[in-house]
Design a protein around this motif. Sequence first.
Motif, mmCIF file in Angstrom:
data_model
loop_
_atom_site.group_PDB
_atom_site.id
_atom_site.type_symbol
_atom_site.label_atom_id
_atom_site.label_comp_id
_atom_site.label_asym_id
_atom_site.label_seq_id
_atom_site.Cartn_x
_atom_site.Cartn_y
_atom_site.Cartn_z
ATOM 1 N N GLY A 111 0.810 -1.217 0.000
ATOM 2 C CA GLY A 111 0.000 0.000 0.000
ATOM 3 C C GLY A 111 0.839 1.259 0.000
ATOM 4 O O GLY A 111 0.340 2.355 0.242
ATOM 5 N N SER A 112 2.137 1.131 -0.293
ATOM 6 C CA SER A 112 3.060 2.260 -0.191
ATOM 7 C C SER A 112 3.570 2.685 -1.564
ATOM 8 O O SER A 112 4.198 1.882 -2.275
ATOM 9 N N VAL A 113 3.325 3.933 -1.939
ATOM 10 C CA VAL A 113 3.867 4.451 -3.186
ATOM 11 C C VAL A 113 5.371 4.655 -3.063
ATOM 12 O O VAL A 113 6.117 4.589 -4.055
ATOM 13 N N THR A 114 5.851 4.873 -1.834
ATOM 14 C CA THR A 114 7.288 5.025 -1.617
ATOM 15 C C THR A 114 8.037 3.758 -1.973
ATOM 16 O O THR A 114 9.084 3.788 -2.621
ATOM 17 N N GLN A 115 7.485 2.604 -1.553
ATOM 18 C CA GLN A 115 8.131 1.340 -1.889
ATOM 19 C C GLN A 115 8.043 1.050 -3.381
ATOM 20 O O GLN A 115 8.948 0.451 -3.959
ATOM 21 N N MET A 116 6.955 1.477 -4.016
ATOM 22 C CA MET A 116 6.869 1.352 -5.472
ATOM 23 C C MET A 116 8.021 2.112 -6.132
ATOM 24 O O MET A 116 8.691 1.611 -7.036
ATOM 25 N N GLY A 117 8.236 3.342 -5.666
ATOM 26 C CA GLY A 117 9.316 4.147 -6.221
ATOM 27 C C GLY A 117 10.679 3.555 -5.949
ATOM 28 O O GLY A 117 11.572 3.603 -6.814
ATOM 29 N N LEU A 118 10.846 2.947 -4.780
ATOM 30 C CA LEU A 118 12.127 2.342 -4.442
ATOM 31 C C LEU A 118 12.423 1.151 -5.347
ATOM 32 O O LEU A 118 13.554 0.987 -5.819
ATOM 33 N N VAL A 119 11.403 0.340 -5.610
ATOM 34 C CA VAL A 119 11.587 -0.806 -6.505
ATOM 35 C C VAL A 119 11.948 -0.326 -7.905
ATOM 36 O O VAL A 119 12.846 -0.872 -8.561
ATOM 37 N N THR A 120 11.246 0.715 -8.373
ATOM 38 C CA THR A 120 11.549 1.268 -9.699
ATOM 39 C C THR A 120 12.966 1.821 -9.750
ATOM 40 O O THR A 120 13.691 1.639 -10.736
ATOM 41 N N ALA A 121 13.378 2.503 -8.694
ATOM 42 C CA ALA A 121 14.725 3.062 -8.646
ATOM 43 C C ALA A 121 15.781 1.963 -8.670
ATOM 44 O O ALA A 121 16.816 2.089 -9.332
ATOM 45 N N LEU A 122 15.528 0.875 -7.956
ATOM 46 C CA LEU A 122 16.462 -0.249 -7.954
ATOM 47 C C LEU A 122 16.606 -0.838 -9.355
ATOM 48 O O LEU A 122 17.709 -1.184 -9.785
ATOM 49 N N ALA A 123 15.479 -0.956 -10.047
ATOM 50 C CA ALA A 123 15.522 -1.487 -11.408
ATOM 51 C C ALA A 123 16.346 -0.582 -12.325
ATOM 52 O O ALA A 123 17.173 -1.056 -13.118
ATOM 53 N N GLY A 124 16.133 0.739 -12.216
ATOM 54 C CA GLY A 124 16.889 1.675 -13.039
ATOM 55 C C GLY A 124 18.370 1.641 -12.744
ATOM 56 O O GLY A 124 19.205 1.649 -13.652
ATOM 57 N N ALA A 125 18.712 1.587 -11.464
ATOM 58 C CA ALA A 125 20.124 1.537 -11.084
ATOM 59 C C ALA A 125 20.786 0.255 -11.583
ATOM 60 O O ALA A 125 21.922 0.274 -12.068
ATOM 61 N N ALA A 126 20.070 -0.855 -11.468
ATOM 62 C CA ALA A 126 20.625 -2.127 -11.927
ATOM 63 C C ALA A 126 20.861 -2.119 -13.433
ATOM 64 O O ALA A 126 21.861 -2.652 -13.926
ATOM 65 N N ALA A 127 19.949 -1.487 -14.176
ATOM 66 C CA ALA A 127 20.104 -1.415 -15.630
ATOM 67 C C ALA A 127 21.326 -0.581 -16.012
ATOM 68 O O ALA A 127 22.082 -0.943 -16.927
ATOM 69 N N ILE A 128 21.531 0.531 -15.302
ATOM 70 C CA ILE A 128 22.678 1.388 -15.599
ATOM 71 C C ILE A 128 23.988 0.657 -15.290
ATOM 72 O O ILE A 128 24.928 0.663 -16.084
ATOM 73 N N VAL A 129 24.045 0.005 -14.122
ATOM 74 C CA VAL A 129 25.264 -0.712 -13.741
ATOM 75 C C VAL A 129 25.544 -1.854 -14.719
ATOM 76 O O VAL A 129 26.683 -2.033 -15.173
ATOM 77 N N SER A 130 24.514 -2.610 -15.053
ATOM 78 C CA SER A 130 24.724 -3.739 -15.967
ATOM 79 C C SER A 130 25.110 -3.270 -17.363
ATOM 80 O O SER A 130 25.785 -3.987 -18.109
ATOM 81 N N GLY A 131 24.687 -2.043 -17.713
ATOM 82 C CA GLY A 131 25.060 -1.503 -19.014
ATOM 83 C C GLY A 131 26.561 -1.324 -19.165
ATOM 84 O O GLY A 131 27.085 -1.332 -20.284
ATOM 85 N N MET A 132 27.262 -1.208 -18.043
ATOM 86 C CA MET A 132 28.704 -1.034 -18.099
ATOM 87 C C MET A 132 29.420 -2.294 -18.588
ATOM 88 O O MET A 132 30.477 -2.215 -19.207
ATOM 89 N N PHE A 133 28.835 -3.467 -18.282
ATOM 90 C CA PHE A 133 29.510 -4.702 -18.694
ATOM 91 C C PHE A 133 28.705 -5.526 -19.694
ATOM 92 O O PHE A 133 29.186 -6.546 -20.187
#
Length: 419
Positions: A48-70
């Motif tokens: 029921g938390s929009v904050t946790q929704m945003g955190l999950v989305t942020a984690l996905a974005g960060a993981a994509a950027i990091v994985s893009g390096m290799f």
Amino acid sequence: MAEDGAEPAVPLRGNRGFLIFLVVQTLSSAGDSFSLVALPLLVLHTTGSVTQMGLVTALAGAAAIVSGMFAGVLADRADRRRLLIACDALRAVLYAVVPLAWVLAGPQMWLIYLVVPLGAALGMVFQVTYVAVVPALVDESQIMTANSRLYGAYAVAGVAGPALAGTVSALTGPAGAIAVDAATFAVSAAGLCLVRLRTRASSPSVPVESRTSVVGGFLAGVRFLWRHPVLRALTVLLSVLTFVTHGMTDVVIYHLKHDLEQPDTAAGYVLAVATAGTLAAALLAPRVRRTLGFGVSWIGAWAVCGVAAGGIGLATSVPLVALLTSVYLFCTATAGISSMTLRQEVTPDALLGRVTSAFWTVHSALGPIGAAALTFAAGRWGVAVAAPAAGLVCVLIAVCATLTPVRSSRPEQLSGEAT
């Protein structure tokens, strides 16, 4: 006509490997679209938390950027077909674990925080690798057309995926939608087993210095972009364009909701209708480039894109917003297909993954900051100011591009300084 006695290229409609790849790529894209809807819904239903929704989305974005390096290094060092299969198979397993856990043990939020970034990282590796695979599926003269077909399939999946995900979520719950997501990746992995890649006979050799560590490999891709006059200019220009346009979808939705006082359904209507622009680009981009040449096609597309973006901010009716958004997407898709094809045409096959990874990472790095700036401007001064300002920058960048090697009609024939 084939030259020097070579056999003529097999038409794409008769190219079994490409057709299978097109189908499985569509499925994989649909799976990604399912995830975009089903996972946030699952988090919202569970917490029921929009904050946790945003955190999950942020984690996905960060993981994509990091994985893009290799991702590019993996795509160039590994067997690309097997790498694609592995990415889809692993995503199938990852996403299947979520509904299974929900059924057997109830909601497990820690699992979401584990699965989502891993899935995003695998998705980035898949995307980089698939770009590197296309030239090994079709004749050199067909790369632009193949990219257009794939772009069109991606657009269809991007519309159908979220709609189906929403329907399935309503019927079975978000966990059920994620189970369907897992199934699409499993089918895609199985289909890729039937695809065979060929060696690019015309591919130039790879500099020895590019076969280094992960960081060194990524930098090799950056060096290639910098040394090639057209790719260097494109990367710089697109960095600015991404900065000013990354938040346009949010601006369109805000304009409909805030300025035009439309219901939520209007946003879905506009974005669905606007997808026609992407589909039109998928059909027409090869012909546009053949007729006008690369420079006119790319520069003209971004100039018209700027006009359309400005018009969106000044539009006072929903149909006009939909029309201008469709024109906007047609132009960005046409320019995107053209630039991706050029990279595939001029990059050595064994370096293509690293160049793709470097290009995406470098030119998209300012995107999140730009999106925040554009949406802030829209909220502070209004869409009627923010959107035309973004459109003006697009037009100015198009004018600047006429002073660079991007203006070349046939840049794939330039000798460059890349090797």
